[in-house]
Structures are given as structure tokens and as C-alpha cells.
Design a protein around this motif. Structure first.
Motif, PDB file in Angstrom:
ATOM      1  N   ILE A   1       0.837  -1.200   0.000  1.00  0.00           N
ATOM      2  CA  ILE A   1       0.000   0.000   0.000  1.00  0.00           C
ATOM      3  C   ILE A   1       0.871   1.249   0.000  1.00  0.00           C
ATOM      4  N   GLY A   2       1.960   1.203   0.756  1.00  0.00           N
ATOM      5  CA  GLY A   2       2.846   2.359   0.811  1.00  0.00           C
ATOM      6  C   GLY A   2       3.556   2.635  -0.508  1.00  0.00           C
ATOM      7  N   ARG A   3       3.622   1.615  -1.366  1.00  0.00           N
ATOM      8  CA  ARG A   3       4.346   1.772  -2.636  1.00  0.00           C
ATOM      9  C   ARG A   3       3.432   2.065  -3.825  1.00  0.00           C
ATOM     10  N   ILE A   4       2.121   1.843  -3.669  1.00  0.00           N
ATOM     11  CA  ILE A   4       1.204   1.950  -4.807  1.00  0.00           C
ATOM     12  C   ILE A   4       1.144   3.375  -5.344  1.00  0.00           C
ATOM     13  N   ALA A   5       1.003   4.358  -4.452  1.00  0.00           N
ATOM     14  CA  ALA A   5       0.896   5.750  -4.899  1.00  0.00           C
ATOM     15  C   ALA A   5       2.152   6.176  -5.662  1.00  0.00           C
TER      16      ALA A   5
ATOM     17  N   ALA B   1       2.478   7.245  -9.637  1.00  0.00           N
ATOM     18  CA  ALA B   1       3.072   8.520 -10.047  1.00  0.00           C
ATOM     19  C   ALA B   1       4.240   8.333 -11.015  1.00  0.00           C
ATOM     20  N   ARG B   2       4.968   7.233 -10.872  1.00  0.00           N
ATOM     21  CA  ARG B   2       6.147   6.999 -11.711  1.00  0.00           C
ATOM     22  C   ARG B   2       5.849   6.133 -12.933  1.00  0.00           C
TER      23      ARG B   2
ATOM     24  N   ILE C   1      -7.721   2.013  -4.996  1.00  0.00           N
ATOM     25  CA  ILE C   1      -8.267   1.453  -6.225  1.00  0.00           C
ATOM     26  C   ILE C   1      -9.164   2.455  -6.940  1.00  0.00           C
ATOM     27  N   VAL C   2      -9.659   3.473  -6.212  1.00  0.00           N
ATOM     28  CA  VAL C   2     -10.557   4.461  -6.822  1.00  0.00           C
ATOM     29  C   VAL C   2      -9.804   5.258  -7.882  1.00  0.00           C
ATOM     30  N   SER C   3      -8.666   5.834  -7.493  1.00  0.00           N
ATOM     31  CA  SER C   3      -7.885   6.616  -8.463  1.00  0.00           C
ATOM     32  C   SER C   3      -7.219   5.701  -9.495  1.00  0.00           C
ATOM     33  N   LEU C   4      -6.763   4.534  -9.034  1.00  0.00           N
ATOM     34  CA  LEU C   4      -6.115   3.592  -9.944  1.00  0.00           C
ATOM     35  C   LEU C   4      -7.120   3.055 -10.965  1.00  0.00           C
TER      36      LEU C   4
END
Length: 760
Positions: free
Chosen positions: A508-512, A516-517, A567-570
């Protein structure tokens, strides 16, 4: 006869008797006409070294009744004997004291001893002397509170009676003041003690204890409230003592002792205090309207002075009772669930801490977290009242199962907690069997039977385990896994579950950052129509590739993104990217492919998904008829918002597909309401269907059901020609799986399509 007194109009009744009192060995005069046993008497200490004085005094006072009491004489012939008498007879009211005894000032020294050493302030002293020259100075009479001074020659019987009458009346006033003082001190102390009690029953028990101390008698008592906190129940016994202890907690109507019940009803109805020789009904008016009635079984009558103290005590108790009742209500709100009356999470946690602290040796304690399956469907379908009734029925059933030596609480919503000891090796399995099997019998809800199933998890603790939050967290982890793995199960927490959770939190800490990358991408798996082997569509699937070239599995990061709400933004990015790719293929003449996109339930619940979908169409130029939105069956069936959103999307022109069909709990009535155009058979029923008859039967049923409802049917996970042959035989419409192609990046898919066209 009646003898006039000097110098005022007060009169003394003197009863003349022919029999003279006898001086016994212990020095106490017992008049031959003494009062009956139990009558209260005035104790008078005669201190003189002359036996004749003792005899004459006894003769003069024989049969005398002063202020409603007989006189009882105690004799001492020296200061030492007098001090001993005062110590052994604390009820002495008057001392007739000779000034000159073993020394010229023995009497005056005796006065100093009485006031200073023995600290007897209420005892009255009448000095007598046969030698007028030894009279005390005025300052001595004033400072040592001497009631009267007489020479023996002038102290006639009439004057002796007058002096005694005056001394006894003063003693009575002083005693009343002292009793009032002590009573008020006792009331203040009692009030402080009562206010320290933090519950209403404890406060009421304190009332009985303090009343016994205040009245200096053993009392059997009952405390009732007018309503007892439940206006439908009527007066309830909040506390009881002595022989009435068994009545604590009972309604007044259930008290079998008729005289007790009648007296208490009179007190409550008439709002008065009733004094009787054998019992007292004390009324305490509560400022908020909830009056108290206290029944006291008297060992003696309540005297006027004690009645005054009871009035003051009742006034103090009334305010304290209101405060205690308020605190009790606040405590109830803080620690109990108002719907089921079960302990809430906070109280269950406290009880767990207490039980853990008492564990010894190999003793174990299990904490279960249980969640009702499909409760939302019941609440939505039958209404909130039916849902509340179901929760109460579940609470009652769990309480019946575990009330003996366990504890049951409502943690939140449709989630319950159960705390139960594990005394023997089989207790753990027995508790699980009880939960699994206990709800197979249908609940009667609104006159109709309704099956209830529960998913749960539990954690086991032993002596020395004091981390209750961790225990509850572990039970919750196991419960969540039970719900994800098919529901209707109860799983024990294992350390691997926590390790998996830590891994998920790390993801979860890595998903954002990954989003972005640009570490996420889409691959596309073809969907084949069986009647002509044409490629009619593709399903967009999300992939995550790390900078080091490694891949993170979708079944690992997608659930983590759903749990965290990412998952909403993804999902919005996936929909826009898929629409853009579909438009590019259409404009590039690759093929008129239908684009299938998975939609998470969190996208629908946590946001305005129709607005998101409309924005994606507007920004990419995609046609809604060429976009198929896939919704999982279980979510479509259970969540009314998902169903209504699906209807809105269908009205916007999107195609709706029901994914993983067959793994949920669809009802035919509910299925007919779905605004779907396609059913997708879950791969679990496709794998090995050429030799697994049960999978073949389920797939056949789904195909027939879909066709009857006017829906196309697609089978996922087709990997062999034999499986596809069975599906053709069952008249399934479309297939998708590794038999034809794995999910491919856009460029590879385009090459695959060209090769397939060339081969055809």
C-alpha cells in the motif's frame, strides 16, 4: 404525691413506695419497684466515702420517675472507684460528688479528671459537702461546668430532686446536641462514601450500610426505584440486605412478603415516610422524579431524634441518587450497545483484560470475532426494523451459547465478539462447531424463517498475554480472511496472516509512488466467439512492473489497493487508458474490439462512478456501447448501491458483465433485476470440466440460465481443447483463456491479431 420545686414552676413526680432499694455487692442500687426490663433509665453515680450518705440517697430516690425514666444508682466510695465506674458505665448522666473524701480536695480533683482526662462533657456534676468552708471558687464552677453545689445539711429531698431534675434536663439537651452532631458527621461521611460508589446498585447498597450505621441498629433493607430505569417494568429492587438479599434485582410485584410489598407501595404511591414499631418505609424524593422507597426492618422503634436525622440523610441521598442514576445511564451508554443490551467493544475489551489477568498455568482464553454473512441484503430487502430484530435474535442466541462461563459483546454493526475459556483440549473445536452449527436452524423473522450464517476468526491467549488490542486485531484478521475465502467459516489466527498483512501494508505504501512513476500498465486478453472463432473483444488487465524488472502479482496488489481505497484513483486511470486504447485501435483499423474493464466495488461505493465513466468517454472519445464494465457477482447481488449504479451505467449505454458468476449467492429474483448483457463463468468451474461432472453441470446450468434471461455467456480460464469442446457442446457463447492467448501488451496483441487473420 407531687412536690413543688424551687425556684420555678417545673414539677417533679415522686412515686412513693413502701419498699426500700437494696445496695448490692457491686454497688448498684436496684429499686424494688424498678422498671420492667427494656425500659430506659437514668444512671446516677453517687460518690461519697460515707456509707450513710449512700443509704440515705438511695432511700430518698427510691421509686422516683424523672422525665419519663426511673433512676438507677451506681455507688463509689473513692475517686478511683468513681473513675472506674465512669469507664465501665458510659451511660452515666449525673454525678452526685462529695468534695471532701480521701483528701480535702479529692472531689474537685475528681471534677478535673472527669472533664479533662475522661473528656465527659455531657455528664452533669452536683457537688455535695458536709463542710461549707470547702466550697469551690466561682471560677472552678464555671470552668469545669459544675451543675450545682449544695451542702449536705441544706440538700433536702425536695432540693435533691430539683437539682437532679435540672441536671438531667441539661444532660438530655447536651446529649441531643451531641447526637445531632455525631449524626450530621455520620451523614456527611456517609454522603462522601456514597458518592464514591460508581454504579447505581453499589450506591443503593451503600444507603443500606450507612442507614444501619446512622441508626446504630442491624437492619434488613430493600431499596427500590419507582421505575428502575425501565418504565415498562415498574418498581425494581436495586439493593437488598439481610434476610431480603435474595430479592435484589426483582420487580416489586414479585416480592412474596405481603407486608413488605404493601408498605413499599404505600411509600411510593403516597410519597411519604411511614414509621411502624417493626418496620420503617423511608421515602426519598428523587429530583428527576425517580423516587426511592427504603424498607427497614427495625430492631426497635425509630425515635424522634433519629427521625430528624433520617430526614437530613434522605435529602443528601436524593441528590446523590440522581447523580448515581445519571452516571449509571452514562456508563450504560459508554459500555453497552443500546440495541442488543450486550457489552460493546470497550467493555468486552475490559473484560478480556480482567480474564487474561486471572489466567494461570496452561489455562487458555479464546476471543472470537464473528460477522453475519449477507446482513446488508436482509436489511435492504426487509427493512431496518427486520435487520435490528435479526441482530437481537443473534445476540440472544450467542448469549445462550456462551453465557455460562464466557462473554458476548457487539463490536459494531453486524459484528459480534465472543470470549470463552478453553479448559480442555476439545473446547476450541466445540466452540467452533457451536458457532458453525448453531445457526443452521432458521431464525423466525417477521413470521418467516430466515437462515443466518456467520464468518469468524479467533485468537487464543494464555497466561502472561496482556495485549488485548493485539488479540482483538488477530481475531479480526482471521475473520477477514474467512470472509474472503468463501464465508461461512471460522478460522484460527496464524502468524502467517500477520506476515501477509505486513506485506500488504508495505505494498500500500508503494502503490501511490508506483502510479506517479508510471510503473502500472495494461495488458489485454482476447475473447473468442465460439460459433465462428472470431475475436470479439479483449479484457484489460492491470500489471505492475518494478524498476528492477520484477513483477508484482495482481492478486497481491489489487486487494491491497482496494483495502486502502487507492483502487478508486487507480481504477479511474485504468478505465481512461482502456478507453483510449480502444479508440486508437478503432481509428487505426486494427479490429472493432469490445473493451472489457473490471470495476471494483470501492469505486462505486466511495465515489461517483457514473461521473468518472462519463468523464473518461468525453476525454477519450470512446463509445459506451463498445465498453463493457465487469462487476463481481457477489457485490452486484448484495449491495443496493452497486445495483443502482449498474442500472445508471446501462442507461448511459455501457455494456454490463457479471464477473465470477457462480461463486456468489444469487437468487433468481435478484438475477432478473441485473441490467447485464453478459455472464462470465468463473474459471473454477471451467478447469477440468471435461472430466469433472460437477463442474460441467454447474457450467451447463449457468449457460442455460443466461440464455433464458437473454444474456450471452463467456467462460474464463479455458486452457485445453477438451474444455473448449465441452463448452461448445453446452452452447456457451464466448471463451477466454491461455488456450488462445495469454494477456498481451498492446503491440504484441496487434501482432497476434494480424497473425491470426493471416492464418485464417
Amino acid at each position: 404525691m407531687t412536690t413543688p420545686l424551687e425556684p420555678d414552676d417545673d414539677r417533679v413526680d415522686i412515686i412513693e413506695d413502701e419498699e426500700v432499694g437494696i445496695i448490692e455487692d457491686d454497688g448498684v442500687v436496684s429499686p424494688a419497684t424498678s422498671a420492667a426490663a427494656g425500659d430506659r433509665q437514668w444512671e446516677v453515680l453517687v460518690v461519697d466515702d460515707d456509707d450513710e450518705v449512700h443509704h440515705s440517697t438511695a432511700y430518698s430516690l427510691r421509686g422516683v420517675d424523672l422525665l419519663g425514666r426511673r433512676l438507677s444508682l451506681i455507688h463509689a466510695r473513692s475517686s478511683a472507684e468513681a473513675v472506674e465506674a465512669l469507664r465501665t458505665h458510659p451511660g452515666i448522666a449525673v454525678i452526685l460528688l462529695d468534695v471532701v473524701m480521701e483528701t480535702d480536695d479529692a472531689g474537685l480533683r475528681m471534677v478535673r479528671t472527669v472533664r479533662e482526662d475522661l473528656a465527659l462533657s455531657a455528664v452533669r456534676i452536683i457537688l455535695r459537702t458536709g463542710q461549707p468552708g470547702y466550697a469551690p471558687e466561682l471560677a472552678v464552677i464555671r470552668d469545669y461546668d459544675i451543675n450545682d453545689y449544695r451542702t449536705k445539711s441544706e440538700l433536702t429531698r425536695t432540693r435533691l430532686l430539683a437539682s437532679l431534675y435540672s441536671a438531667l434536663r441539661t444532660h438530655g439537651h447536651l446529649l441531643a446536641l451531641e447526637t445531632h452532631r455525631r449524626g450530621l458527621e455520620q451523614i456527611i461521611k456517609a454522603s462522601a462514601e456514597l458518592f464514591r460508589r460508581n454504579s447505581l446498585p453499589a450506591f443503593c447498597e451503600g444507603i443500606l450500610i450507612q442507614l444501619g450505621a446512622l441508626l446504630d441498629m442491624d437492619t434488613g433493607g430493600i431499596v427500590l426505584a419507582r421505575d428502575g430505569g425501565d418504565r415498562s417494568q415498574g418498581p425494581v429492587v436495586l439493593a437488598a440486605s439481610g434476610s431480603f438479599r435474595h430479592l435484589s434485582g426483582q420487580a416489586l410485584d414479585h416480592i412474596t412478603e405481603e407486608d413488605v410489598r404493601t408498605l413499599l407501595l404505600r411509600v411510593l404511591e403516597q410519597r411519604i415516610t411511614i414509621y411502624d414499631d417493626r418496620a420503617t418505609g423511608l421515602h426519598i424524593a428523587g429530583p428527576s422524579g425517580d423516587d426511592l422507597a427504603v424498607y427497614l426492618a427495625n430492631s426497635r422503634g425509630i425515635e424522634p431524634l433519629d427521625r430528624t436525622l433520617l430526614e437530613v440523610f434522605s435529602s443528601n441521598v436524593a441528590l446523590g441518587y440522581d447523580n448515581a442514576a445519571l452516571l449509571d445511564r452514562v456508563r450504560s451508554l459508554a459500555y453497552y450497545d443500546p440495541l442488543t443490551r450486550l457489552p460493546n467493544r470497550a467493555l468486552l475489551r475490559e473484560r478480556t483484560e480482567a480474564r487474561l489477568a486471572r489466567l494461570e498455568g496452561d489455562e487458555k482464553l479464546a476471543l472470537f470475532t464473528l460477522d453475519l454473512d449477507h446482513f446488508q441484503a436482509v436489511s435492504d430487502g426487509l427493512g431496518q426494523e427486520a435487520g435490528d430484530q435479526m441482530l437481537r435474535l443473534i445476540a440472544a442466541r450467542l448469549t445462550d451459547y456462551f453465557a455460562a462461563d464466557g462473554a458476548v459483546g457487539r463490536l459494531s454493526g453486524d459484528m459480534f465478539g465472543v470470549l470463552t475459556p478453553l479448559h480442555h483440549a476439545g473446547d476450541e473445536a466445540a466452540a467452533i462447531a457451536l458457532i458453525n452449527g448453531g445457526f443452521e436452524v432458521a431464525l423466525e423473522l417477521g413470521g418467516a424463517p430466515l437462515m443466518a450464517r456467520m464468518s469468524g476468526g479467533y485468537a487464543v491467549a494464555g497466561a502472561g498475554d496482556a495485549d488485548v488490542p493485539r488479540l482483538m486485531r488477530h481475531a479480526g484478521m482471521a475473520m477477514k480472511l474467512a470472509k474472503k475465502s468463501g464465508r461461512g467459516r471460522v478460522l484460527r489466527f496464524e502468524p502467517e496472516m500477520e506476515e501477509e498483512l505486513h506485506s500488504r501494508l508495505a505494498l500500500i505504501g508503494r502503490i501511490a509512488e508506483a502510479q506517479a512513476r508510471g510503473q502500472f500498465s495494461l495488458v489485454y486478453q482476447p475473447q473468442i466467439r465460439l460459433r465462428d472463432d472470431a475475436v470479439v473483444g479483449v479484457e484489460a488487465l492491470l500489471r505492475w512492473r518494478c524498476p528492477d524488472g520484477s513483477w508484482i502479482r495482481p492478486d497481491a496488489f489489487i486487494p491491497a489497493a482496494e483495502d486502502a481505497g487507492q483502487i478508486v484513483s487507480l481504477g479511474e486511470w485504468v478505465l481512461r487508458e482502456a478507453c483510449q486504447r480502444q479508440v486508437a485501435w478503432r481509428r487505426g483499423g486494427v479490429a472493432p474490439l469490445r473493451m472489457a474493464v473490471n470495476v471494483s466495488v470501492r469505486q462505486i461505493r466511495d465515489g461517483d462512478f457514473p461521473a468518472v465513466a462519463e468523464r473518461a468517454l468525453r476525454e477519450t472519445g470512446a463509445h459506451p456501447a463498445e465498453i463493457e464494465l465487469e462487476i463481481t457477482e457477489s457485490h452486484a447481488m448484495e449491495d443496493s448501491k452497486v445495483l443502482s449504479t449498474a442500472e445508471t451505467l446501462r442507461a448511459m449505454g455501457f455494456r454490463i458483465a457479471i464477473d465470477d458468476f457462480g461463486t456468489g449467492y444469487s437468487s433468481l429474483a435478484r438475477l432478473r433485476q441485473l441490467p447485464a448483457s453478459l455472464l462470465k463463468i468463473d474459471r473454477a468451474f471451467v478447469r477440468g470440466m471435461d472430466h469433472a461432472t460437477d463442474s460441467r453441470s454447474i457450467a451447463s446450468m449457468i449457460v442455460k440460465m443466461g440464455h433464458e434471461l437473454g444474456l450471452d455467456v463467456l467462460a474464463e480460464g479455458v486452457e485445453t481443447l477438451e474444455e473448449e469442446a465441452v463448452l461448445r457442446e453446452l452452447e456457451c457463447d464466448e471463451v477466454q483463456g491461455f488456450l488462445h492467448s495469454k494477456p498481451l501488451p498492446p503491440a504484441e496483441l496487434e501482432t497476434w491479431l494480424c497473425n491470426r487473420t493471416a492464418a485464417a
